[in-house]
Design a protein around this motif. Structure first.
Motif, PDB file in Angstrom:
ATOM      1  N   UNK A   1       0.837  -1.210   0.000  1.00  0.00           N
ATOM      2  CA  UNK A   1       0.000   0.000   0.000  1.00  0.00           C
ATOM      3  C   UNK A   1       0.867   1.253   0.000  1.00  0.00           C
ATOM      4  N   UNK A   2       1.819   1.307   0.920  1.00  0.00           N
ATOM      5  CA  UNK A   2       2.708   2.473   0.971  1.00  0.00           C
ATOM      6  C   UNK A   2       3.567   2.571  -0.286  1.00  0.00           C
ATOM      7  N   UNK A   3       4.043   1.420  -0.757  1.00  0.00           N
ATOM      8  CA  UNK A   3       4.831   1.419  -1.982  1.00  0.00           C
ATOM      9  C   UNK A   3       4.038   1.915  -3.169  1.00  0.00           C
ATOM     10  N   UNK A   4       2.771   1.505  -3.266  1.00  0.00           N
ATOM     11  CA  UNK A   4       1.918   1.957  -4.363  1.00  0.00           C
ATOM     12  C   UNK A   4       1.624   3.441  -4.295  1.00  0.00           C
ATOM     13  N   UNK A   5       1.381   3.945  -3.087  1.00  0.00           N
ATOM     14  CA  UNK A   5       1.117   5.381  -2.924  1.00  0.00           C
ATOM     15  C   UNK A   5       2.339   6.195  -3.326  1.00  0.00           C
ATOM     16  N   UNK A   6       3.529   5.758  -2.909  1.00  0.00           N
ATOM     17  CA  UNK A   6       4.753   6.461  -3.295  1.00  0.00           C
ATOM     18  C   UNK A   6       4.939   6.439  -4.809  1.00  0.00           C
ATOM     19  N   UNK A   7       4.620   5.308  -5.433  1.00  0.00           N
ATOM     20  CA  UNK A   7       4.765   5.204  -6.883  1.00  0.00           C
ATOM     21  C   UNK A   7       3.824   6.167  -7.604  1.00  0.00           C
ATOM     22  N   UNK A   8       2.632   6.373  -7.052  1.00  0.00           N
ATOM     23  CA  UNK A   8       1.688   7.304  -7.667  1.00  0.00           C
ATOM     24  C   UNK A   8       2.286   8.704  -7.754  1.00  0.00           C
ATOM     25  N   UNK A   9       2.963   9.137  -6.687  1.00  0.00           N
ATOM     26  CA  UNK A   9       3.528  10.483  -6.646  1.00  0.00           C
ATOM     27  C   UNK A   9       4.909  10.560  -7.306  1.00  0.00           C
ATOM     28  N   UNK A  10       5.415   9.406  -7.743  1.00  0.00           N
ATOM     29  CA  UNK A  10       6.728   9.367  -8.395  1.00  0.00           C
ATOM     30  C   UNK A  10       6.610   9.063  -9.885  1.00  0.00           C
ATOM     31  N   UNK A  11       5.445   9.327 -10.451  1.00  0.00           N
ATOM     32  CA  UNK A  11       5.224   8.981 -11.851  1.00  0.00           C
ATOM     33  C   UNK A  11       6.208   9.612 -12.807  1.00  0.00           C
ATOM     34  N   UNK A  12       6.717  10.801 -12.464  1.00  0.00           N
ATOM     35  CA  UNK A  12       7.658  11.502 -13.340  1.00  0.00           C
ATOM     36  C   UNK A  12       9.098  11.382 -12.851  1.00  0.00           C
ATOM     37  N   UNK A  13       9.328  10.561 -11.837  1.00  0.00           N
ATOM     38  CA  UNK A  13      10.690  10.322 -11.359  1.00  0.00           C
ATOM     39  C   UNK A  13      11.433   9.428 -12.344  1.00  0.00           C
ATOM     40  N   UNK A  14      12.757   9.425 -12.308  1.00  0.00           N
ATOM     41  CA  UNK A  14      13.515   8.516 -13.190  1.00  0.00           C
ATOM     42  C   UNK A  14      13.060   7.075 -13.007  1.00  0.00           C
ATOM     43  N   UNK A  15      12.984   6.346 -14.113  1.00  0.00           N
ATOM     44  CA  UNK A  15      12.444   4.988 -14.042  1.00  0.00           C
ATOM     45  C   UNK A  15      13.330   4.084 -13.197  1.00  0.00           C
ATOM     46  N   UNK A  16      14.634   4.371 -13.149  1.00  0.00           N
ATOM     47  CA  UNK A  16      15.519   3.556 -12.317  1.00  0.00           C
ATOM     48  C   UNK A  16      15.155   3.675 -10.843  1.00  0.00           C
ATOM     49  N   UNK A  17      14.753   4.868 -10.412  1.00  0.00           N
ATOM     50  CA  UNK A  17      14.336   5.083  -9.024  1.00  0.00           C
ATOM     51  C   UNK A  17      13.033   4.351  -8.738  1.00  0.00           C
ATOM     52  N   UNK A  18      12.100   4.418  -9.676  1.00  0.00           N
ATOM     53  CA  UNK A  18      10.821   3.720  -9.490  1.00  0.00           C
ATOM     54  C   UNK A  18      11.035   2.208  -9.425  1.00  0.00           C
ATOM     55  N   UNK A  19      11.925   1.685 -10.248  1.00  0.00           N
ATOM     56  CA  UNK A  19      12.212   0.253 -10.229  1.00  0.00           C
ATOM     57  C   UNK A  19      12.857  -0.160  -8.913  1.00  0.00           C
ATOM     58  N   UNK A  20      13.790   0.635  -8.434  1.00  0.00           N
ATOM     59  CA  UNK A  20      14.457   0.312  -7.168  1.00  0.00           C
ATOM     60  C   UNK A  20      13.467   0.277  -6.015  1.00  0.00           C
ATOM     61  N   UNK A  21      12.573   1.266  -5.970  1.00  0.00           N
ATOM     62  CA  UNK A  21      11.566   1.300  -4.914  1.00  0.00           C
ATOM     63  C   UNK A  21      10.631   0.104  -5.013  1.00  0.00           C
ATOM     64  N   UNK A  22      10.211  -0.239  -6.228  1.00  0.00           N
ATOM     65  CA  UNK A  22       9.274  -1.355  -6.410  1.00  0.00           C
ATOM     66  C   UNK A  22       9.880  -2.674  -5.966  1.00  0.00           C
ATOM     67  N   UNK A  23      11.113  -2.929  -6.391  1.00  0.00           N
ATOM     68  CA  UNK A  23      11.762  -4.196  -6.028  1.00  0.00           C
ATOM     69  C   UNK A  23      12.058  -4.239  -4.535  1.00  0.00           C
ATOM     70  N   UNK A  24      12.443  -3.107  -3.963  1.00  0.00           N
ATOM     71  CA  UNK A  24      12.682  -3.052  -2.514  1.00  0.00           C
ATOM     72  C   UNK A  24      11.421  -3.387  -1.732  1.00  0.00           C
ATOM     73  N   UNK A  25      10.299  -2.801  -2.129  1.00  0.00           N
ATOM     74  CA  UNK A  25       9.026  -3.086  -1.457  1.00  0.00           C
ATOM     75  C   UNK A  25       8.650  -4.562  -1.580  1.00  0.00           C
ATOM     76  N   UNK A  26       8.886  -5.146  -2.747  1.00  0.00           N
ATOM     77  CA  UNK A  26       8.535  -6.550  -2.949  1.00  0.00           C
ATOM     78  C   UNK A  26       9.426  -7.462  -2.117  1.00  0.00           C
ATOM     79  N   UNK A  27      10.715  -7.115  -2.008  1.00  0.00           N
ATOM     80  CA  UNK A  27      11.622  -7.898  -1.163  1.00  0.00           C
ATOM     81  C   UNK A  27      11.190  -7.825   0.301  1.00  0.00           C
ATOM     82  N   UNK A  28      10.841  -6.630   0.767  1.00  0.00           N
ATOM     83  CA  UNK A  28      10.367  -6.480   2.140  1.00  0.00           C
ATOM     84  C   UNK A  28       9.089  -7.272   2.377  1.00  0.00           C
ATOM     85  N   UNK A  29       8.202  -7.264   1.382  1.00  0.00           N
ATOM     86  CA  UNK A  29       6.958  -8.011   1.516  1.00  0.00           C
ATOM     87  C   UNK A  29       7.232  -9.510   1.595  1.00  0.00           C
TER      88      UNK A  29
END
Length: 512
Positions: free
Chosen positions: A13-41
């Motif tokens: 949930x928190x990872x998804x909310x952060x991704x919503x507000x990071x839509x224009x961030x560099x894709x490498x940053x979005x990928x790092x956050x996504x994989x980090x959240x999945x590893x934590x999950x």
């Protein structure tokens, strides 16, 4: 009350909310956050699996409102198994997507995280209405993921998928309303207490509601005749989305396993074993229809999509028989087939990327690049999917065959599973030989280099099939204990009697 229980929902949930507000961030940053959240999950779900292995029920009551009045999450072996299964699958799909499949949609990772949140919520909720909410969360996210990548080829299957699921959601609400109008509760443990006490005219109302719920869950699981939306929808989706969708049908199967032995089980009086007489033959017919579809598949992804339907029929047949051995075998096969089918979707996409214009079509074409690597991955997945030794699919089907008692059901189950397995082997042999073995002379246009991320994630997901073989003993013991816990209704009902502040060192069978 342990706060670990909310981690599989809170993290995505928190990872998804952060991704919503990071839509224009560099894709490498979005990928790092996504994989980090999945590893934590994944780490959180492994912790929950360890906690659940002692046989206790752990309950988290939001706002400290005690059941049956509050919103509760319930952790037991079944929920923990499904959480780990989904988290591991989500991690490898996310790594694969980061290899380039996530491009073109700034909210891909947000949708992916919300999808995982909805799945985890469905596996942990202890309330029918919250199960409906979880279904809606994961379905809304899946609508966006299904259309990811654009193109008219996905529009029609996507429309069918959305329309049928909206109808299913409407039926779900009507069924829940019918049951609530009689019982005054939607808490699963409370329903297990109140439904055996129902009589008279109210009995037919609850029966109708229960049968409507079975129709809804059958639609989610893609049981015949509610399965024809699946092959085109899954085959047209991008590879990581199709691979994640391999667990979507298992949500419907999970709901049947969770609700019907508990609420409409042996102790439900006149409503005992509601709908199970219908479910067994429908499961066998679904399996047969999946085999026919696999034999006629024109490309690899469609073949794998029909394999999803084959696995649905194979899973539900022993579940419908209502035995501990049958459910234990089904759960073992569920783990194997989910990861196997997901890996095959990824392999099919890699094959398509290396064959030029031929893509993943089952035709003879010039020799592809990386043929040895891809053929080995496909071979492992095909052997497991067809149920051949020594891979996990064989052990799953063997346990299913051994679980049924002698009689008419045994004859039908053995006949359909064995003949279906043989014909499935023919379908995979035909596809594998034409795609990997037979080649024609000619020049293949230079494909894009294979990304290391997609290659590694596909290989690791495929290797989970082999890992299950080495862990077959412990996994079989765990699924056996899980099946026994599912059919021990009194343990789940005890949730109502125990306050949420019970010490966490409660003995097995008690509630934390």
């Amino acid at each position: 009350m342990t706060h670990w229980l909310i981690a599989p929902i809170l993290i995505p949930l928190l990872g998804g909310i952060l991704q919503v507000f990071m839509g224009y961030a560099p894709i490498s940053l979005r990928r790092t956050l996504a994989i980090t959240c999945t590893v934590l999950m994944l780490a959180a779900t492994i912790v929950l699996l360890i906690l659940a292995s002692d046989g206790s029920y752990r309950v988290y009551a939001f706002g400290n409102w005690q059941p049956p009045f509050g919103i509760v999450l319930v952790l037991d072996r079944l929920a923990a198994l499904m959480l780990v299964l989904t988290s591991a699958l989500g991690l490898f799909c996310h790594i694969y997507a980061s290899g380039g499949a996530d491009e073109g949609n700034r909210q891909f990772h947000a949708l992916f995280m919300f999808q995982l949140m909805g799945l985890n919520m469905a596996f942990m909720t202890g309330d029918l209405f919250n199960l409906f909410v979880a279904f809606e969360v994961l379905l809304i996210a899946s609508y966006g993921l299904l259309m990811h990548g654009g193109g008219t080829a996905r529009t029609v299957p996507g429309l069918h998928y959305v329309t049928l699921n909206l109808v299913g959601s409407s039926l779900f609400l009507i069924a829940v309303g019918m049951i609530y109008s009689v019982t005054g509760t939607l808490n699963m443990a409370d329903l297990a207490v109140k439904i055996p006490q129902i009589s008279g005219k109210n009995l037919n109302l609850v029966k109708a509601g229960g049968m409507m719920l079975l129709v809804v869950f059958s639609l989610k699981a893609a049981v015949l005749p509610l399965c024809f939306w699946l092959p085109k929808a899954y085959a047209r989706a991008t590879a990581p989305v199709a691979a994640l969708f391999a667990v979507m049908t298992k949500v419907g199967i999970y709901a049947i396993i969770r609700i019907y032995p508990l609420i409409f089980g042996e102790g439900a009086g006149e409503l005992a074993n509601l709908g199970m007489d219908w479910l067994f033959p429908l499961a066998l017919i679904t399996l047969s229809m999946g085999v026919i579809g696999a034999l006629g598949a024109k490309n690899l992804k469609t073949l794998v999509a029909w394999q999803v339907i084959i696995s649905v029929g194979t899973l539900l047949a022993p579940v419908a028989l209502g035995s501990v051995a049958g459910l234990s075998a089904a759960l073992f096969y569920l783990v194997s087939t989910t990861w196997t089918v997901a890996a095959l979707f990824l392999v099919s996409e890699l094959v398509a990327s290396q064959r030029g214009a031929a893509a993943d079509t089952i035709v003879i074409a010039p020799r592809m690049h990386h043929r040895t690597f891809l053929s080995v991955l496909f071979f492992i997945g095909a052997v497991s999917a067809a149920g051949l030794p020594p891979l996990s699919g064989f052990f799953g089907k063997l346990l299913i065959l051994q679980s049924v008692a002698p009689g008419a059901e045994m004859a039908w189950l053995w006949g359909v599973v064995l003949v279906g397995g043989f014909l499935t082997l023919i379908a995979y042999s035909r596809a594998g030989s034409m795609v990997f073995w037979w080649n024609v002379d000619g020049h293949l246009e230079t494909p894009e280099p294979m990304n290391n991320r997609v290659a590694v994630s596909t290989g690791m997901l495929t290797c989970l099939t082999i890992l299950i073989v080495f862990l077959a003993g412990p996994l079989s013991d765990f699924t056996r204990a899980t099946a026994e816990q599912v059919y021990d209704n009194q343990g789940y009902i005890h949730i109502l009697e125990t306050p949420m502040h019970t010490p966490e060192n409660a003995s097995p069978g008690e509630v934390n």
